[in-house]
Design a protein around this motif. Structure first.
Motif, PDB file in Angstrom:
ATOM      1  N   VAL A  46      64.489  45.534  41.054  1.00  0.00           N
ATOM      2  CA  VAL A  46      63.994  46.046  39.769  1.00  0.00           C
ATOM      3  C   VAL A  46      63.587  47.504  39.980  1.00  0.00           C
ATOM      4  O   VAL A  46      62.659  47.787  40.742  1.00  0.00           O
ATOM      5  CB  VAL A  46      62.806  45.218  39.259  1.00  0.00           C
ATOM      6  CG1 VAL A  46      62.201  45.855  38.021  1.00  0.00           C
ATOM      7  CG2 VAL A  46      63.243  43.785  38.966  1.00  0.00           C
ATOM      8  N   GLU A  52      61.315  44.635  30.429  1.00  0.00           N
ATOM      9  CA  GLU A  52      61.437  43.185  30.288  1.00  0.00           C
ATOM     10  C   GLU A  52      62.483  42.660  31.253  1.00  0.00           C
ATOM     11  O   GLU A  52      63.526  43.280  31.471  1.00  0.00           O
ATOM     12  CB  GLU A  52      61.831  42.824  28.860  1.00  0.00           C
ATOM     13  CG  GLU A  52      61.943  41.322  28.595  1.00  0.00           C
ATOM     14  CD  GLU A  52      62.252  41.019  27.139  1.00  0.00           C
ATOM     15  OE1 GLU A  52      61.519  40.230  26.531  1.00  0.00           O
ATOM     16  OE2 GLU A  52      63.241  41.597  26.620  1.00  0.00           O
ATOM     17  N   ILE A  53      62.187  41.500  31.846  1.00  0.00           N
ATOM     18  CA  ILE A  53      63.145  40.778  32.675  1.00  0.00           C
ATOM     19  C   ILE A  53      63.448  39.455  31.990  1.00  0.00           C
ATOM     20  O   ILE A  53      62.529  38.689  31.670  1.00  0.00           O
ATOM     21  CB  ILE A  53      62.592  40.513  34.088  1.00  0.00           C
ATOM     22  CG1 ILE A  53      62.260  41.827  34.800  1.00  0.00           C
ATOM     23  CG2 ILE A  53      63.582  39.700  34.914  1.00  0.00           C
ATOM     24  CD1 ILE A  53      61.543  41.636  36.133  1.00  0.00           C
ATOM     25  N   ASP A  79      57.523  37.896  42.056  1.00  0.00           N
ATOM     26  CA  ASP A  79      57.618  39.351  41.971  1.00  0.00           C
ATOM     27  C   ASP A  79      57.599  39.963  43.374  1.00  0.00           C
ATOM     28  O   ASP A  79      57.635  39.229  44.379  1.00  0.00           O
ATOM     29  CB  ASP A  79      56.530  39.909  41.044  1.00  0.00           C
ATOM     30  CG  ASP A  79      55.119  39.773  41.597  1.00  0.00           C
ATOM     31  OD1 ASP A  79      54.956  39.625  42.828  1.00  0.00           O
ATOM     32  OD2 ASP A  79      54.154  39.848  40.811  1.00  0.00           O
ATOM     33  N   ARG A  91      55.156  34.288  39.579  1.00  0.00           N
ATOM     34  CA  ARG A  91      55.151  34.748  38.195  1.00  0.00           C
ATOM     35  C   ARG A  91      55.573  33.664  37.206  1.00  0.00           C
ATOM     36  O   ARG A  91      55.669  33.928  36.005  1.00  0.00           O
ATOM     37  CB  ARG A  91      56.074  35.965  38.042  1.00  0.00           C
ATOM     38  CG  ARG A  91      55.529  37.211  38.722  1.00  0.00           C
ATOM     39  CD  ARG A  91      54.177  37.655  38.168  1.00  0.00           C
ATOM     40  NE  ARG A  91      54.319  38.151  36.823  1.00  0.00           N
ATOM     41  CZ  ARG A  91      54.493  39.429  36.511  1.00  0.00           C
ATOM     42  NH1 ARG A  91      54.567  40.334  37.487  1.00  0.00           N
ATOM     43  NH2 ARG A  91      54.591  39.807  35.271  1.00  0.00           N
ATOM     44  N   ARG A 104      57.292  40.114  30.442  1.00  0.00           N
ATOM     45  CA  ARG A 104      56.963  41.506  30.165  1.00  0.00           C
ATOM     46  C   ARG A 104      55.526  41.735  30.586  1.00  0.00           C
ATOM     47  O   ARG A 104      54.816  40.802  30.977  1.00  0.00           O
ATOM     48  CB  ARG A 104      57.113  41.821  28.665  1.00  0.00           C
ATOM     49  CG  ARG A 104      58.461  41.558  28.072  1.00  0.00           C
ATOM     50  CD  ARG A 104      58.612  42.314  26.734  1.00  0.00           C
ATOM     51  NE  ARG A 104      57.495  42.150  25.836  1.00  0.00           N
ATOM     52  CZ  ARG A 104      57.509  41.381  24.747  1.00  0.00           C
ATOM     53  NH1 ARG A 104      58.593  40.679  24.439  1.00  0.00           N
ATOM     54  NH2 ARG A 104      56.439  41.307  23.966  1.00  0.00           N
ATOM     55  N   LEU A 117      55.576  44.869  35.586  1.00  0.00           N
ATOM     56  CA  LEU A 117      56.887  44.635  36.187  1.00  0.00           C
ATOM     57  C   LEU A 117      57.093  45.681  37.275  1.00  0.00           C
ATOM     58  O   LEU A 117      57.744  46.704  37.092  1.00  0.00           O
ATOM     59  CB  LEU A 117      57.988  44.711  35.129  1.00  0.00           C
ATOM     60  CG  LEU A 117      57.843  43.762  33.939  1.00  0.00           C
ATOM     61  CD1 LEU A 117      59.071  43.816  33.047  1.00  0.00           C
ATOM     62  CD2 LEU A 117      57.581  42.338  34.400  1.00  0.00           C
ATOM     63  N   TRP A 122      62.487  41.372  43.467  1.00  0.00           N
ATOM     64  CA  TRP A 122      62.036  40.147  42.825  1.00  0.00           C
ATOM     65  C   TRP A 122      62.942  39.007  43.280  1.00  0.00           C
ATOM     66  O   TRP A 122      64.026  39.245  43.828  1.00  0.00           O
ATOM     67  CB  TRP A 122      62.097  40.277  41.307  1.00  0.00           C
ATOM     68  CG  TRP A 122      61.087  41.217  40.720  1.00  0.00           C
ATOM     69  CD1 TRP A 122      60.947  42.550  40.969  1.00  0.00           C
ATOM     70  CD2 TRP A 122      60.085  40.884  39.762  1.00  0.00           C
ATOM     71  NE1 TRP A 122      59.913  43.081  40.247  1.00  0.00           N
ATOM     72  CE2 TRP A 122      59.364  42.077  39.476  1.00  0.00           C
ATOM     73  CE3 TRP A 122      59.718  39.716  39.101  1.00  0.00           C
ATOM     74  CZ2 TRP A 122      58.312  42.115  38.579  1.00  0.00           C
ATOM     75  CZ3 TRP A 122      58.668  39.752  38.192  1.00  0.00           C
ATOM     76  CH2 TRP A 122      57.973  40.932  37.945  1.00  0.00           C
ATOM     77  N   LEU A 144      67.887  43.151  32.624  1.00  0.00           N
ATOM     78  CA  LEU A 144      66.769  44.083  32.675  1.00  0.00           C
ATOM     79  C   LEU A 144      66.796  44.943  31.419  1.00  0.00           C
ATOM     80  O   LEU A 144      67.807  45.593  31.124  1.00  0.00           O
ATOM     81  CB  LEU A 144      66.850  44.976  33.903  1.00  0.00           C
ATOM     82  CG  LEU A 144      66.840  44.290  35.268  1.00  0.00           C
ATOM     83  CD1 LEU A 144      66.802  45.331  36.371  1.00  0.00           C
ATOM     84  CD2 LEU A 144      65.671  43.332  35.389  1.00  0.00           C
ATOM     85  N   PRO A 149      56.622  50.266  28.880  1.00  0.00           N
ATOM     86  CA  PRO A 149      56.041  48.930  29.098  1.00  0.00           C
ATOM     87  C   PRO A 149      54.993  48.603  28.044  1.00  0.00           C
ATOM     88  O   PRO A 149      54.317  49.489  27.513  1.00  0.00           O
ATOM     89  CB  PRO A 149      55.410  49.052  30.485  1.00  0.00           C
ATOM     90  CG  PRO A 149      55.097  50.509  30.629  1.00  0.00           C
ATOM     91  CD  PRO A 149      56.197  51.233  29.906  1.00  0.00           C
TER      92      PRO A 149
END
Length: 487
Positions: A46, A52-53, A79, A91, A104, A117, A122, A144, A149
């Motif tokens: 990441v 956002e994932i 993470d 997570r 998020r 994030l 990850w 992704l 954020p």
């Protein structure tokens, strides 16, 4: 599932840096074999700027012969803090309940934890619950989304106190599931059912996740205490963490042979909670308890509708009482939980009824730990049980009446809400007395005389006329023991 260092990983998937608003998608494919690892960690990179994932997955399910486990693949997320035992990088976990999830900074799919994030490596965690002889092929899609954020929110947890009645009997359900694991009800819907069932407290117990802890504050109120917990779902049995500090995560990635459970049981106790093995004799795969009871604070003897495996759990618990008496050591109180997941499961069937000094987390847990509790099928059933000797001294559920070996004592059970049920008194020598059926009013008082020489303890059961398989009457309620004599 393994808690050993150096978990297996597969290919690393990298994402290039991107400007705001961009979405990048990568697909990860792999195959598991029946003799392969039970936990696999798929790494992906990441970069900075990710808002956002989103992760989704599919896997094949070839036909298998009758009696042979088929493919079943669970999923979670860690993470950059890592996948090591203890869960610093944890997570979220949804098991097999979801095929897609997102995280998020400001929000996450139920089962997963919102938060920063952080750039770095990850891991998508895959738990192979079952692998067919042909193997299991899977495909993971990681998306992704880039952009500013969201704001990290400070979690709000339910209060540790509700408006109680002072020292009184309080009704609760210690085991249930919302949509934060594999349940189908929201916390609000569970709260409504709890109130409708006459409960004073509940304990949250999602499978291997604490994502729901910050979503119960609006459910709690002056009339309902919400305790926070988890159901630790290992391959060698399930365990409830009851009433832990908010945000306490307890890892599940170990077996009995690993010797890791005492460490995690201690984590529960350091967080103020109780260690309660759940449905210890359930027949579902991986449900039977194999860790022993040396670390337990209580044991869930009745789980959901009363069935033969509950009868087995009751008999095993009674045998543990006998052993505790013979060895002069600590005994384990019995509790219950609905294990409600979805309709028609009923929150509050059965109920653990606790004598507590007030309706607070500390007082309720102290009452359970001391064994000052009984179990009933609903709020309609009320049990008042105790013993007295010729001098007028009395002892109630979970207490001891210190009388001489030959001193006559009277066990007394007052019952309401149990029409046509039979009262049974059980001692360390087994069933000692069974009454005629109670009247259709469901009310009655039953007494039985004994001495400490004849009974180390006395406990009471109330059973319906109907039976399920070999069960001698479905349970309407039972008490923890009253102990007799001196140790």
């Amino acid at each position: 599932m393994t808690g050993r260092p150096g978990p297996p990983t597969l290919r690393r998937v990298s994402f290039a840096s991107a400007d705001g608003g961009e979405r990048r998608t990568r697909t990860i494919r792999g195959t598991l074999t029946p003799d392969g690892p039970e936990m696999v960690y798929e790494p992906f990179e990441v970069p900075p700027g990710v808002r956002e994932i989103t992760v989704s997955y599919v896997y094949d399910r070839p036909p298998v012969p009758a009696g042979t486990p088929g493919n079943s693949l669970n999923i979670g997320l860690f993470d950059p803090r890592g996948t090591a035992p203890g869960g610093d990088g944890f997570r979220g976990w949804s098991g097999g309940a979801r095929r897609e999830f997102s995280v998020r900074a400001d929000d996450a799919t139920p089962g997963y934890l919102p938060g920063p994030l952080r750039p770095g490596t990850w891991h998508v965690a895959l738990g192979a619950y079952g692998v067919a002889p042909q193997g299991m092929s899977y495909e993971i899609t990681v998306v992704l989304g880039f952009g500013a954020p969201g704001e990290v929110r400070e979690p709000v947890y339910p209060p540790e106190r509700a408006r109680g009645r002072g020292r009184a009997w309080y009704r609760g359900d210690l085991h249930m599931h919302s949509w934060h694991s594999d349940g189908r009800r929201t916390p609000a819907a569970i709260g409504a059912q709890a109130r409708a069932s006459g409960l004073d407290f509940i304990n949250t117990s999602e499978h291997n996740t604490i994502s729901g802890h910050a979503h119960w504050a609006d459910v709690a109120g002056d009339d309902l205490l919400v305790l926070l917990g988890e159901e630790i779902t290992t391959r060698n049995g399930h365990c409830l963490a009851v009433g832990v500090d908010p945000g306490t995560f307890v890892d599940w990635r170990y077996r009995a042979r690993d010797g890791a459970f005492p460490r995690f049981a201690e984590r529960i106790r350091r967080a103020g909670g109780l260690v309660v093995p759940a449905h210890p004799h359930a027949e579902c795969r991986g449900c039977g308890w194999r860790f022993g009871y040396g670390e337990a604070d209580a044991v869930e003897v009745w789980n959901g509708p009363y069935t033969p495996d509950d009868e087995t759990a009751l008999a095993a618990w009674d045998a543990m009482l006998v052993t505790a008496a013979a060895q002069g050591r600590r005994w384990l109180p019995a509790v219950s939980g609905s294990d409600a997941h979805r309709p028609p499961d009923r929150v509050g069937h059965p109920q653990t009824v606790v004598l507590a000094d007030d309706l607070t987390r500390t007082a309720v847990l102290a009452g359970i730990r001391a064994g000052r509790c009984c179990v009933t099928e609903s709020a309609k059933v009320e049990l008042e049980f105790g013993v007295r000797d010729a001098t007028g001294r009395t002892a109630g559920i979970g207490e001891r009446l210190e009388a001489g070996p030959d001193a006559p004592v009277i066990a007394r059970l007052a019952v309401t809400g149990a029409p046509r049920c039979t009262v049974r008194f059980v001692t360390d020598e087994g069933l000692a007395f069974a009454s005629p059926p109670l009247p259709v009013s469901g009310r009655g008082v039953v007494e039985w005389r004994t001495t400490p020489a004849r009974a180390v303890y006395v406990r009471a059961e109330v059973r319906h006329e109907t039976a399920v398989g070999p069960v001698p009457g479905v349970m309407a309620g039972f008490t923890n023991p009253v102990w007799l004599g001196r140790w």
